[in-house]
Write an enzyme that holds these catalytic residues in place. Structure first.
Site, PDB file in Angstrom:
ATOM      1  N   SER A 109      70.139  34.590 103.088  1.00 13.39           N
ATOM      2  CA  SER A 109      68.790  34.017 103.086  1.00 13.39           C
ATOM      3  C   SER A 109      68.692  32.931 102.023  1.00 13.39           C
ATOM      4  O   SER A 109      69.358  33.014 100.985  1.00 13.39           O
ATOM      5  CB  SER A 109      67.767  35.113 102.773  1.00 13.39           C
ATOM      6  OG  SER A 109      66.498  34.566 102.502  1.00 13.39           O
ATOM      7  N   TYR A 119      65.410  42.118  97.166  1.00 13.96           N
ATOM      8  CA  TYR A 119      65.921  41.340  98.299  1.00 13.96           C
ATOM      9  C   TYR A 119      66.621  40.076  97.800  1.00 13.96           C
ATOM     10  O   TYR A 119      67.734  39.754  98.230  1.00 13.96           O
ATOM     11  CB  TYR A 119      64.774  40.981  99.248  1.00 13.96           C
ATOM     12  CG  TYR A 119      65.216  40.256 100.494  1.00 13.96           C
ATOM     13  CD1 TYR A 119      65.739  40.962 101.573  1.00 13.96           C
ATOM     14  CD2 TYR A 119      65.117  38.872 100.600  1.00 13.96           C
ATOM     15  CE1 TYR A 119      66.155  40.301 102.725  1.00 13.96           C
ATOM     16  CE2 TYR A 119      65.533  38.204 101.741  1.00 13.96           C
ATOM     17  CZ  TYR A 119      66.052  38.923 102.798  1.00 13.96           C
ATOM     18  OH  TYR A 119      66.472  38.260 103.930  1.00 13.96           O
TER      19      TYR A 119
END
EC number: 1.1.1.-
Length: 296
Positions: free
Chosen positions: A164, A220
């Protein structure tokens, strides 16, 4: 002329979202796909759906249950692949979790509105952070370690870690962690572990300390930054394997409650491109933002 030998790909988290679409696109190109997911029922249904849609045989796509956070589950899959196929050509580490609790109604109500702060709709807990790290970082690492011997039997091996843009080092607030993860020359798995352990220690003491790590979704962010760093280490250690991480873009998936911008077809196309590039044309040790090489 001798028939080309089949190419085999594993896709983790293949039962839905980007993973499911990666499986579809690979199978459509004649790659033999091992679709994996934690949930056996959903995984089997996904395989049946693709077989009907693409009108492909039982040999073209198979299901195997997999929990990337469980070493026994990973070993079981490796044994299955070794016994049935004898090698692996493509490993796509796609399975992942967000590591937060989301107020879905608030997120949907605010998305697209001026001044909306989506970070105010999420809550981090230590337990979710720990699970996020286990699945998003240690899961792919475990898969790579288990499958490198089988990838080395391929004439065009590659590992694609679905990452990401949030894992780019610039998104870390913690300067110490930023320094470690951006120091490519001195990166080691031990140093990544140190960063992860420090984050978890901080969150165990006080979840408010998340703000010292990232503006939002600290576990994350760290899990994906760690995965990107591990990609660099692996590419250097195994020059015979093309190893890259890729951000598929902000895709409409269950993880973001369909608030993304891109379709799953658009999102899946970036990891699939890296999986299918001719070996000599494929870079290694890079982070791609969709189809462009970007900074780590």
């Amino acid at each position: 002329m001798a028939e080309e030998s089949p190419r085999y790909a594993i896709v983790t988290g293949g039962n839905r979202g980007i993973g499911f679409e990666i499986c579809r696109q690979l199978a459509n190109k004649g790659i033999r796909v091992i679709l994996t997911s934690r949930d056996e029922k959903q995984g089997l249904e996904a395989v049946e759906t693709l077989k009907k849609e693409l009108e492909i045989s039982d040999q073209s796509i198979v299901f195997h249950q997999l929990d990337v956070s469980d070493p026994v589950s990973v070993t079981s899959l490796a044994e299955f692949v070794k016994t049935h196929f004898g090698k692996l050509d493509i490993l796509i580490n796609n399975a992942g979790v967000g590591g937060v609790i989301t107020d879905v109604d608030a997120l949907r109500a605010g998305t697209g509105k001026e001044g909306f702060k989506w970070e105010e709709t999420i809550t981090e807990t230590y337990e979710l952070a720990e699970e996020c790290i286990k699945i998003n970082y240690y899961g792919p690492k475990r898969m790579c370690e288990a499958f490198i011997p089988l990838l080395q039997l391929s004439d065009s091996p590659r590992i694609i870690n679905v990452s990401s843009f949030m894992g780019q080092v610039k998104n870390l607030v913690n300067e110490w962690a930023k320094g470690i993860l951006s120091d490519a020359e001195n990166l080691t798995e031990v140093r990544i572990d140190q960063v992860i352990n420090q984050l978890l220690n901080d969150l165990k003491e006080d979840t408010a300390k998340t703000k010292y790590w990232a503006k939002v979704m600290s576990a994350y962010v760290v899990s994906k930054a760690g995965l990107n760093a591990y990609t660099r280490i692996l590419a250097k250690k195994h020059p015979e394997i093309r190893v890259n991480s890729v951000c598929p873009g902000f895709v409409k998936t269950d993880m973001n409650f369909k608030t993304g911008i891109l379709s799953v077809e658009e999102g899946a196309s970036s990891p699939v491109r890296l999986a299918l590039l001719p070996h000599q044309e494929s870079p290694s040790g890079c982070f791609f933002d969709r189809k462009q090489v970007s900074e780590f």
